[in-house]
Design a protein around this motif. Structure first.
Motif, PDB file in Angstrom:
ATOM      1  N   THR A   1       0.859  -1.119  -0.016  1.00 53.18           N
ATOM      2  CA  THR A   1      -0.043  -0.011  -0.019  1.00 53.18           C
ATOM      3  C   THR A   1       0.925   1.085   0.000  1.00 53.18           C
ATOM      4  O   THR A   1       0.604   2.370  -0.836  1.00 53.18           O
ATOM      5  N   LEU A   2       1.776   1.456   0.941  1.00 51.58           N
ATOM      6  CA  LEU A   2       2.882   2.369   1.023  1.00 51.58           C
ATOM      7  C   LEU A   2       4.123   1.813   0.788  1.00 51.58           C
ATOM      8  O   LEU A   2       4.456   0.834   1.498  1.00 51.58           O
ATOM      9  N   LEU A   3       5.030   2.693   0.168  1.00 54.76           N
ATOM     10  CA  LEU A   3       6.400   2.137  -0.259  1.00 54.76           C
ATOM     11  C   LEU A   3       7.375   3.027   0.596  1.00 54.76           C
ATOM     12  O   LEU A   3       6.936   4.474   0.702  1.00 54.76           O
ATOM     13  N   ILE A   4       8.453   2.592   0.945  1.00 55.75           N
ATOM     14  CA  ILE A   4       9.466   3.261   1.507  1.00 55.75           C
ATOM     15  C   ILE A   4       9.912   4.659   0.739  1.00 55.75           C
ATOM     16  O   ILE A   4      10.281   4.420  -0.574  1.00 55.75           O
ATOM     17  N   GLY A   5       9.754   5.644   1.234  1.00 54.75           N
ATOM     18  CA  GLY A   5       9.696   7.044   0.331  1.00 54.75           C
ATOM     19  C   GLY A   5       8.715   7.626  -0.150  1.00 54.75           C
ATOM     20  O   GLY A   5       8.974   8.868  -0.665  1.00 54.75           O
TER      21      GLY A   5
ATOM     22  N   ALA B   1     -10.313  -9.979   5.479  1.00 52.91           N
ATOM     23  CA  ALA B   1      -9.132 -10.047   4.530  1.00 52.91           C
ATOM     24  C   ALA B   1      -9.279  -9.303   3.482  1.00 52.91           C
ATOM     25  O   ALA B   1      -9.603  -9.298   2.467  1.00 52.91           O
ATOM     26  N   PRO B   2      -8.831  -7.666   3.738  1.00 53.80           N
ATOM     27  CA  PRO B   2      -8.815  -6.585   3.104  1.00 53.80           C
ATOM     28  C   PRO B   2      -7.968  -6.642   1.873  1.00 53.80           C
ATOM     29  O   PRO B   2      -7.065  -7.649   2.025  1.00 53.80           O
ATOM     30  N   PRO B   3      -8.230  -6.473   0.704  1.00 54.31           N
ATOM     31  CA  PRO B   3      -7.454  -6.710  -0.473  1.00 54.31           C
ATOM     32  C   PRO B   3      -6.116  -6.269  -0.344  1.00 54.31           C
ATOM     33  O   PRO B   3      -5.159  -6.397  -0.975  1.00 54.31           O
TER      34      PRO B   3
ATOM     35  N   MET C   1      -2.812  -2.991  12.471  1.00 58.78           N
ATOM     36  CA  MET C   1      -1.804  -4.026  11.847  1.00 58.78           C
ATOM     37  C   MET C   1      -1.142  -3.272  10.479  1.00 58.78           C
ATOM     38  O   MET C   1      -1.974  -2.610   9.824  1.00 58.78           O
ATOM     39  N   GLY C   2      -0.068  -3.807  10.160  1.00 58.62           N
ATOM     40  CA  GLY C   2       0.478  -3.326   9.068  1.00 58.62           C
ATOM     41  C   GLY C   2      -0.347  -4.118   7.858  1.00 58.62           C
ATOM     42  O   GLY C   2      -0.492  -5.372   7.911  1.00 58.62           O
ATOM     43  N   ASP C   3      -0.128  -3.594   6.495  1.00 63.70           N
ATOM     44  CA  ASP C   3      -0.650  -4.541   5.495  1.00 63.70           C
ATOM     45  C   ASP C   3       0.491  -5.608   5.133  1.00 63.70           C
ATOM     46  O   ASP C   3      -0.168  -6.625   4.746  1.00 63.70           O
ATOM     47  N   ASN C   4       1.860  -5.314   5.331  1.00 63.39           N
ATOM     48  CA  ASN C   4       2.649  -6.237   5.100  1.00 63.39           C
ATOM     49  C   ASN C   4       2.778  -7.183   6.438  1.00 63.39           C
ATOM     50  O   ASN C   4       3.668  -6.886   7.201  1.00 63.39           O
TER      51      ASN C   4
ATOM     52  N   ILE D   1      -5.005   7.081  -0.642  1.00 63.05           N
ATOM     53  CA  ILE D   1      -4.543   6.034   0.040  1.00 63.05           C
ATOM     54  C   ILE D   1      -5.776   5.141   0.507  1.00 63.05           C
ATOM     55  O   ILE D   1      -6.757   5.637   1.096  1.00 63.05           O
ATOM     56  N   ASN D   2      -5.954   3.842  -0.048  1.00 59.75           N
ATOM     57  CA  ASN D   2      -7.042   3.144   0.351  1.00 59.75           C
ATOM     58  C   ASN D   2      -6.632   1.948   1.228  1.00 59.75           C
ATOM     59  O   ASN D   2      -5.681   1.396   1.423  1.00 59.75           O
TER      60      ASN D   2
END
Length: 222
Positions: A53-57, A135-137, A170-173, A221-222
């Protein structure tokens, strides 16, 4: 019989350039502080706990008034549009830093999984909220192995009930996120706002031509 009166021209006194610049700077700083305190704040993603969902940077904006405007130096909030709900991506002050000084406290970003009163359980990586699979996508698993419950709460947690005024996040990862499974709940007062848009994205590890991720700029951001 009419008569005319000569008007005296009032001379316009021009302010010195340094005074004009200083006044403009003060106004800009005050406006920026108001916006940052009550409306929006910018954050940068430093880790991969919210991949993909979100990348480093990624640089994002957080809506600070949707959950209520917080009065500085108090725990009071006013004019809340709504409370945090399951699925929201929130920025919050890490509860484990409550005894640290203001400048040492860290901000975390995670997804809300459990609201106050919810029952949360994790079995073999699967999340159940109130006994129903959630279980979100956006959820990802990058480690196929199961970690035994006695070794870590990563893949087996609960069941636990979320206390009043707190949230389970929780984190998505899911396999590489330090979240409520390990350190507990997020108090409502720790939540700073809702992450809603990526305004910039910089790939420090990429080549010179691919450092700016143009495809992520301006994305919600979803």
């Amino acid at each position: 019989m009419g008569f005319s009166r000569k008007r005296k021209n009032t001379p316009i006194v021009k302010k010195p350039w340094y005074r004009e610049w200083s006044e403009a700077l003060i106004v800009a700083v005050v406006l920026a502080l108001i916006i940052r305190t009550f409306l929006f704040q910018a954050f940068k993603i430093p880790s991969g706990s919210m991949l993909d969902t979100l990348l480093i940077g990624d640089h994002l904006l957080v809506n600070k008034f949707i959950y209520g405007t917080e009065i500085p130096f108090t725990d009071q909030r006013y004019l809340a549009l709504r409370n945090p709900k399951r699925g929201d991506v929130i920025v919050f002050e890490f509860p484990g830093d409550k005894d640290k000084s203001y400048f040492e406290r860290r901000d975390f970003i995670k997804r809300v999984i459990g609201e106050p009163g919810d029952k949360v359980e994790i079995r073999e990586k699967k999340v159940y909220v109130n006994d129903e699979l959630y279980a979100p996508p956006q959820e990802t698993h990058k480690d196929p192995q199961l970690v035994p419950a006695l070794a870590s709460p990563r893949d087996f947690t609960g069941p636990i009930q979320v206390p009043a005024g707190k949230y389970f996040v929780m984190g998505d990862n899911r396999d590489f996120s330090y979240d409520s499974r390990f350190w507990g709940f997020v108090p409502r007062d720790n939540i700073k706002g809702l992450a809603f848009i990526k305004y910039w994205s910089w790939n420090a590890a990429g080549s010179l031509l691919h450092k700016i991720r143009f495809g992520r700029i301006g994305r919600p951001i979803n």
